[in-house]
Write a protein that holds these residues in place. Sequence first.
Motif, PDB file in Angstrom:
ATOM      1  N   ALA A 150      32.315  43.658  42.570  1.00 35.30           N
ATOM      2  CA  ALA A 150      31.922  44.149  41.246  1.00 35.30           C
ATOM      3  C   ALA A 150      33.128  44.148  40.318  1.00 35.30           C
ATOM      4  N   ASN A 151      34.259  44.558  40.833  1.00 35.95           N
ATOM      5  CA  ASN A 151      35.483  44.538  40.039  1.00 35.95           C
ATOM      6  C   ASN A 151      35.863  43.102  39.677  1.00 35.95           C
ATOM      7  N   PHE A 152      35.757  42.204  40.628  1.00 31.93           N
ATOM      8  CA  PHE A 152      36.123  40.800  40.391  1.00 31.93           C
ATOM      9  C   PHE A 152      35.242  40.188  39.311  1.00 31.93           C
ATOM     10  N   VAL A 153      33.924  40.316  39.437  1.00 32.28           N
ATOM     11  CA  VAL A 153      33.030  39.662  38.474  1.00 32.28           C
ATOM     12  C   VAL A 153      33.118  40.302  37.090  1.00 32.28           C
ATOM     13  N   THR A 154      33.539  41.561  37.023  1.00 31.65           N
ATOM     14  CA  THR A 154      33.731  42.215  35.732  1.00 31.65           C
ATOM     15  C   THR A 154      34.981  41.685  35.034  1.00 31.65           C
ATOM     16  N   MET A 155      36.014  41.420  35.800  1.00 28.63           N
ATOM     17  CA  MET A 155      37.304  41.043  35.227  1.00 28.63           C
ATOM     18  C   MET A 155      37.506  39.528  35.067  1.00 28.63           C
ATOM     19  N   VAL A 156      36.831  38.734  35.880  1.00 24.18           N
ATOM     20  CA  VAL A 156      37.075  37.284  35.891  1.00 24.18           C
ATOM     21  C   VAL A 156      35.877  36.548  35.305  1.00 24.18           C
ATOM     22  N   PRO A 157      36.099  35.809  34.213  1.00 23.06           N
ATOM     23  CA  PRO A 157      34.984  35.069  33.620  1.00 23.06           C
ATOM     24  C   PRO A 157      34.612  33.852  34.462  1.00 23.06           C
ATOM     25  N   ARG A 158      33.441  33.326  34.193  1.00 25.30           N
ATOM     26  CA  ARG A 158      33.023  32.069  34.818  1.00 25.30           C
ATOM     27  C   ARG A 158      33.493  30.935  33.927  1.00 25.30           C
ATOM     28  N   GLY A 159      33.800  29.825  34.524  1.00 26.14           N
ATOM     29  CA  GLY A 159      34.193  28.674  33.722  1.00 26.14           C
ATOM     30  C   GLY A 159      34.460  27.467  34.590  1.00 26.14           C
ATOM     31  N   ALA A 160      33.850  26.349  34.215  1.00 31.19           N
ATOM     32  CA  ALA A 160      34.005  25.126  35.012  1.00 31.19           C
ATOM     33  C   ALA A 160      35.454  24.659  35.036  1.00 31.19           C
ATOM     34  N   GLY A 161      36.216  24.947  33.988  1.00 31.04           N
ATOM     35  CA  GLY A 161      37.589  24.483  33.922  1.00 31.04           C
ATOM     36  C   GLY A 161      38.596  25.390  34.613  1.00 31.04           C
ATOM     37  N   LEU A 162      38.137  26.504  35.154  1.00 30.98           N
ATOM     38  CA  LEU A 162      39.037  27.443  35.822  1.00 30.98           C
ATOM     39  C   LEU A 162      39.366  26.982  37.244  1.00 30.98           C
ATOM     40  N   LEU A 163      40.544  27.342  37.711  1.00 32.65           N
ATOM     41  CA  LEU A 163      40.909  27.066  39.099  1.00 32.65           C
ATOM     42  C   LEU A 163      40.033  27.887  40.034  1.00 32.65           C
ATOM     43  N   PRO A 164      39.901  27.475  41.301  1.00 33.14           N
ATOM     44  CA  PRO A 164      39.119  28.266  42.252  1.00 33.14           C
ATOM     45  C   PRO A 164      39.738  29.651  42.429  1.00 33.14           C
ATOM     46  N   PRO A 165      38.909  30.655  42.678  1.00 35.93           N
ATOM     47  CA  PRO A 165      39.442  31.998  42.922  1.00 35.93           C
ATOM     48  C   PRO A 165      40.137  32.051  44.277  1.00 35.93           C
ATOM     49  N   ALA A 166      41.083  32.980  44.388  1.00 28.42           N
ATOM     50  CA  ALA A 166      41.807  33.171  45.648  1.00 28.42           C
ATOM     51  C   ALA A 166      41.681  34.627  46.078  1.00 28.42           C
ATOM     52  N   ILE A 167      41.617  34.829  47.379  1.00 27.29           N
ATOM     53  CA  ILE A 167      41.612  36.181  47.950  1.00 27.29           C
ATOM     54  C   ILE A 167      42.872  36.303  48.793  1.00 27.29           C
TER      55      ILE A 167
ATOM     56  N   ALA B 288      31.871  32.439  40.949  1.00 30.14           N
ATOM     57  CA  ALA B 288      32.752  31.387  40.447  1.00 30.14           C
ATOM     58  C   ALA B 288      32.126  30.000  40.505  1.00 30.14           C
ATOM     59  N   GLY B 289      31.182  29.816  41.426  1.00 29.45           N
ATOM     60  CA  GLY B 289      30.597  28.490  41.599  1.00 29.45           C
ATOM     61  C   GLY B 289      31.547  27.523  42.282  1.00 29.45           C
ATOM     62  N   LYS B 290      32.555  28.079  42.957  1.00 34.56           N
ATOM     63  CA  LYS B 290      33.564  27.268  43.659  1.00 34.56           C
ATOM     64  C   LYS B 290      33.943  27.962  44.952  1.00 34.56           C
ATOM     65  N   PRO B 291      34.430  27.194  45.934  1.00 37.54           N
ATOM     66  CA  PRO B 291      34.900  27.818  47.173  1.00 37.54           C
ATOM     67  C   PRO B 291      36.147  28.682  46.917  1.00 37.54           C
ATOM     68  N   VAL B 292      36.249  29.749  47.660  1.00 43.49           N
ATOM     69  CA  VAL B 292      37.394  30.645  47.585  1.00 43.49           C
ATOM     70  C   VAL B 292      38.549  30.082  48.409  1.00 43.49           C
ATOM     71  N   ILE B 293      39.757  30.289  47.925  1.00 43.91           N
ATOM     72  CA  ILE B 293      40.954  29.954  48.674  1.00 43.91           C
ATOM     73  C   ILE B 293      41.474  31.251  49.303  1.00 43.91           C
ATOM     74  N   LEU B 294      41.724  31.241  50.606  1.00 48.96           N
ATOM     75  CA  LEU B 294      42.259  32.419  51.275  1.00 48.96           C
ATOM     76  C   LEU B 294      43.776  32.294  51.349  1.00 48.96           C
ATOM     77  N   MET B 295      44.452  33.308  50.846  1.00 43.84           N
ATOM     78  CA  MET B 295      45.919  33.363  50.862  1.00 43.84           C
ATOM     79  C   MET B 295      46.328  34.277  52.006  1.00 43.84           C
ATOM     80  N   LEU B 296      46.741  33.692  53.111  1.00 41.83           N
ATOM     81  CA  LEU B 296      47.099  34.461  54.305  1.00 41.83           C
ATOM     82  C   LEU B 296      48.559  34.876  54.284  1.00 41.83           C
ATOM     83  N   SER B 297      48.826  36.031  54.863  1.00 39.07           N
ATOM     84  CA  SER B 297      50.202  36.495  55.014  1.00 39.07           C
ATOM     85  C   SER B 297      50.527  36.563  56.514  1.00 39.07           C
ATOM     86  N   GLN B 298      51.758  36.897  56.823  1.00 38.45           N
ATOM     87  CA  GLN B 298      52.147  37.050  58.221  1.00 38.45           C
ATOM     88  C   GLN B 298      51.368  38.171  58.893  1.00 38.45           C
ATOM     89  N   ALA B 299      51.036  39.246  58.158  1.00 38.66           N
ATOM     90  CA  ALA B 299      50.279  40.372  58.709  1.00 38.66           C
ATOM     91  C   ALA B 299      48.901  39.922  59.129  1.00 38.66           C
TER      92      ALA B 299
END
Length: 77
Positions: free
Chosen positions: A16-33, A66-77
């Motif tokens: 809910a926080n994500f969709v409130t803060m991040v607009p939709r747009g075909a020209g936007l980069l894929p979202p990352a978690i 987003a209409g796009k696949p999410v990119i997962l940003m992994l850390s060492q943890a």
Amino acid sequence: AVHRFDPCTMADRQSANFVTMVPRGAGLLPPAIQLDRTADECHEPVSDAMVASELMTLINQVEMHAGKPVILMLSQA
């Protein structure tokens, strides 16, 4: 947009926080978690299965928005 996943918070609240803060747009980069926190930091115990389930729910909801696949940003943890 990058969302920092919180294993202590339910996916619906996070998405809910994500969709409130991040607009939709075909020209936007894929979202990352960003995955850099573990459930060991939670005040209430959270099982690995619950973290995995909530993460999958969040991924599905963010990808739907987003209409796009999410990119997962992994850390060492």
